[in-house]
Design a protein around this motif. Sequence first.
Motif, mmCIF file in Angstrom:
data_model
loop_
_atom_site.group_PDB
_atom_site.id
_atom_site.type_symbol
_atom_site.label_atom_id
_atom_site.label_comp_id
_atom_site.label_asym_id
_atom_site.label_seq_id
_atom_site.Cartn_x
_atom_site.Cartn_y
_atom_site.Cartn_z
ATOM 1 N N SER A 177 0.945 -0.976 -0.193
ATOM 2 C CA SER A 177 0.171 0.019 -0.257
ATOM 3 C C SER A 177 0.718 1.489 -0.135
ATOM 4 C CB SER A 177 -1.330 -0.015 1.642
ATOM 5 O OG SER A 177 -1.441 1.234 2.104
ATOM 6 N N VAL A 178 0.874 2.358 -1.354
ATOM 7 C CA VAL A 178 1.310 3.496 -1.509
ATOM 8 C C VAL A 178 0.878 4.748 -1.064
ATOM 9 C CG1 VAL A 178 3.031 2.479 -3.017
ATOM 10 C CG2 VAL A 178 1.298 3.236 -3.093
ATOM 11 N N LEU A 179 -0.230 4.706 0.036
ATOM 12 C CA LEU A 179 -1.180 5.615 -0.126
ATOM 13 C C LEU A 179 -3.065 5.447 1.120
ATOM 14 C CD1 LEU A 179 -1.694 9.148 0.249
ATOM 15 C CD2 LEU A 179 -2.675 8.643 -2.039
ATOM 16 N N ALA A 180 -2.966 5.851 1.863
ATOM 17 C CA ALA A 180 -3.991 5.785 2.686
ATOM 18 C C ALA A 180 -5.340 5.651 1.717
ATOM 19 C CB ALA A 180 -4.460 6.690 3.821
ATOM 20 N N PRO A 181 -5.961 4.606 1.788
ATOM 21 C CA PRO A 181 -7.599 5.481 1.331
ATOM 22 C C PRO A 181 -8.761 6.150 1.470
ATOM 23 C CG PRO A 181 -7.409 3.260 2.898
ATOM 24 C CD PRO A 181 -6.107 3.991 2.982
ATOM 25 N N ASP A 182 -7.987 7.136 1.493
ATOM 26 C CA ASP A 182 -9.187 8.168 2.154
ATOM 27 C C ASP A 182 -8.872 9.556 1.237
ATOM 28 O OD1 ASP A 182 -6.745 9.527 3.253
ATOM 29 O OD2 ASP A 182 -7.436 9.199 4.505
ATOM 30 N N SER A 183 -7.640 9.302 -0.224
ATOM 31 C CA SER A 183 -7.612 10.221 -0.811
ATOM 32 C C SER A 183 -7.699 10.685 -2.618
ATOM 33 C CB SER A 183 -6.600 10.688 -1.025
ATOM 34 O OG SER A 183 -5.919 11.180 1.252
ATOM 35 N N THR A 184 -8.713 11.363 -3.298
ATOM 36 C CA THR A 184 -8.056 12.031 -4.990
ATOM 37 C C THR A 184 -6.681 11.961 -5.626
ATOM 38 O OG1 THR A 184 -9.300 13.992 -4.350
ATOM 39 C CG2 THR A 184 -10.668 12.322 -4.359
ATOM 40 N N ARG A 185 -5.960 12.566 -4.487
ATOM 41 C CA ARG A 185 -4.805 13.012 -5.156
ATOM 42 C C ARG A 185 -3.486 12.427 -4.312
ATOM 43 N NH1 ARG A 185 -6.718 19.297 -6.101
ATOM 44 N NH2 ARG A 185 -9.534 18.725 -7.342
ATOM 45 N N GLY A 186 -2.699 12.387 -4.860
ATOM 46 C CA GLY A 186 -1.496 11.584 -4.696
ATOM 47 C C GLY A 186 -0.237 12.096 -5.243
ATOM 48 N N TYR A 187 0.463 12.364 -4.174
ATOM 49 C CA TYR A 187 2.067 13.469 -4.828
ATOM 50 C C TYR A 187 3.050 12.406 -4.161
ATOM 51 C CZ TYR A 187 -0.986 16.693 -5.725
ATOM 52 O OH TYR A 187 -2.378 17.563 -6.738
ATOM 53 N N GLY A 188 4.357 11.556 -4.771
ATOM 54 C CA GLY A 188 4.931 11.219 -3.931
ATOM 55 C C GLY A 188 6.494 10.396 -4.723
ATOM 56 N N LYS A 189 6.372 9.994 -4.261
ATOM 57 C CA LYS A 189 7.935 8.895 -4.822
ATOM 58 C C LYS A 189 8.296 7.427 -4.392
ATOM 59 C CE LYS A 189 11.469 11.512 -2.835
ATOM 60 N NZ LYS A 189 12.330 12.032 -2.591
ATOM 61 N N ILE A 190 8.463 6.712 -5.033
ATOM 62 C CA ILE A 190 8.379 5.176 -4.914
ATOM 63 C C ILE A 190 10.170 4.370 -5.338
ATOM 64 C CG2 ILE A 190 8.287 2.667 -4.642
ATOM 65 C CD1 ILE A 190 5.383 4.246 -5.669
ATOM 66 N N ARG A 191 11.480 3.771 -4.532
ATOM 67 C CA ARG A 191 12.592 3.558 -4.566
ATOM 68 C C ARG A 191 12.425 2.450 -4.482
ATOM 69 N NH1 ARG A 191 12.848 8.926 -1.843
ATOM 70 N NH2 ARG A 191 12.653 7.559 0.793
ATOM 71 N N VAL A 192 13.179 1.974 -5.108
ATOM 72 C CA VAL A 192 12.815 0.398 -5.544
ATOM 73 C C VAL A 192 14.147 -0.370 -5.908
ATOM 74 C CG1 VAL A 192 12.151 -1.725 -7.464
ATOM 75 C CG2 VAL A 192 10.652 0.452 -6.838
ATOM 76 N N PHE A 193 14.515 -1.445 -5.096
ATOM 77 C CA PHE A 193 15.751 -2.030 -4.843
ATOM 78 C C PHE A 193 15.614 -3.582 -5.304
ATOM 79 C CE2 PHE A 193 15.655 1.380 -1.880
ATOM 80 C CZ PHE A 193 16.861 2.029 -1.931
ATOM 81 N N ASN A 194 16.492 -3.570 -5.884
ATOM 82 C CA ASN A 194 17.124 -4.724 -6.426
ATOM 83 C C ASN A 194 15.664 -5.463 -7.578
ATOM 84 O OD1 ASN A 194 19.017 -5.233 -5.188
ATOM 85 N ND2 ASN A 194 18.310 -6.101 -2.476
ATOM 86 N N PRO A 195 15.168 -5.523 -8.178
ATOM 87 C CA PRO A 195 14.055 -5.745 -9.066
ATOM 88 C C PRO A 195 14.545 -7.103 -9.841
ATOM 89 C CG PRO A 195 14.581 -3.910 -9.865
ATOM 90 C CD PRO A 195 15.302 -3.889 -8.065
ATOM 91 N N GLN A 196 16.422 -7.125 -10.789
ATOM 92 C CA GLN A 196 16.820 -7.628 -11.397
ATOM 93 C C GLN A 196 17.815 -8.568 -10.731
ATOM 94 O OE1 GLN A 196 17.061 -7.893 -14.763
ATOM 95 N NE2 GLN A 196 14.308 -7.812 -14.576
ATOM 96 N N VAL A 197 17.776 -9.183 -9.486
ATOM 97 C CA VAL A 197 18.817 -9.337 -8.912
ATOM 98 C C VAL A 197 18.201 -10.771 -8.118
ATOM 99 C CG1 VAL A 197 20.620 -9.263 -6.921
ATOM 100 C CG2 VAL A 197 19.443 -6.998 -7.788
ATOM 101 N N PRO A 198 18.660 -11.920 -8.721
ATOM 102 C CA PRO A 198 18.133 -13.012 -7.906
ATOM 103 C C PRO A 198 18.502 -13.501 -6.779
ATOM 104 C CG PRO A 198 18.940 -13.108 -10.325
ATOM 105 C CD PRO A 198 19.480 -12.116 -9.942
ATOM 106 N N GLY A 199 17.235 -14.165 -6.056
ATOM 107 C CA GLY A 199 18.095 -14.335 -4.603
ATOM 108 C C GLY A 199 17.625 -12.722 -3.795
ATOM 109 N N ALA A 200 18.084 -12.091 -4.042
ATOM 110 C CA ALA A 200 18.088 -10.684 -3.141
ATOM 111 C C ALA A 200 16.316 -10.440 -2.531
ATOM 112 C CB ALA A 200 18.780 -9.666 -3.503
ATOM 113 N N ILE A 201 16.521 -9.711 -1.837
ATOM 114 C CA ILE A 201 15.040 -8.841 -1.426
ATOM 115 C C ILE A 201 14.888 -7.348 -2.138
ATOM 116 C CG2 ILE A 201 14.046 -7.559 0.501
ATOM 117 C CD1 ILE A 201 16.023 -8.889 2.251
#
Length: 259
Positions: A177-201
């Motif tokens: 979940s990246v935003l509480a379920p009570d808003s119509t307008r969301g502004y932000g950023k998400i950082r993602v780590f290791n999506p292409q590294v097998p065996g890594a979190i």
Amino acid sequence: MPTTPKGIWTPDDSDDWDLTVDWAANALSTDAAIDAVPQNALRGLTSAMPPAGQEGRTFYATDTNRDWRDDGTNWISNDGGMYLIRPTSVTGGTLLANGHVTPNAATTALSLNGVFSSRFRAYEIVFQLYTTAAAGRYFRFRNAGADNSTSNYFQRGIWQNVGTISTNDGNSLSYISVLAPDSTRGYGKIRVFNPQVPGAIKFAQGEVDAITPNSYHRFMGYLSNFDANTYDGFTISIQAGTYDVANPTANDLAIYGLI
């Protein structure tokens, strides 16, 4: 008639001397040799950009004045020290000439495919997304055009909604979940780590602020058990309503490669 190592015809003593014929043959073979050389410096409208896959090519987009480089998987562009990444395809949205993405009308999920690769280990997704109804936003990893919606996500979060602070923790979820379920307008950023590294979190963290009503959400989440899969994309879906595209400047999303 013999040829040079590059395939260009050249006369020698075995040829009957005919200046016109020999020069014509040389010109034609020179043209053919030039055509056979890979064209690594391309230019034109963004819509004419060929698919990525030949590392080292460059493309100058004449409609946006932006330089792109083919890293073998994606077209990337240096944008203030970060590398803007063009998805190979988008589901539920439109890829704009500037490399950003906007959702289509009447959609509830925006998916970017082919954005994660072995070139980068960390990424940042920056967005503002409007919805037609107060709704939470959910993040899922995805690969080969399909979301990982298994109940294998864990998350910890906190949000404040008009002075009320709540936690947002969960185990064995099918999303982050990246935003509480009570808003119509969301502004932000998400950082993602290791999506292409097998065996890594496979890890995501971020902050999303909202208005209507005013609230903020801080969160982290991951796929459990050192997920052995690799992922090339992601989806941000909404809990209620659809993406609101009545205002064309209301929605915008871009993804950058960091390290």
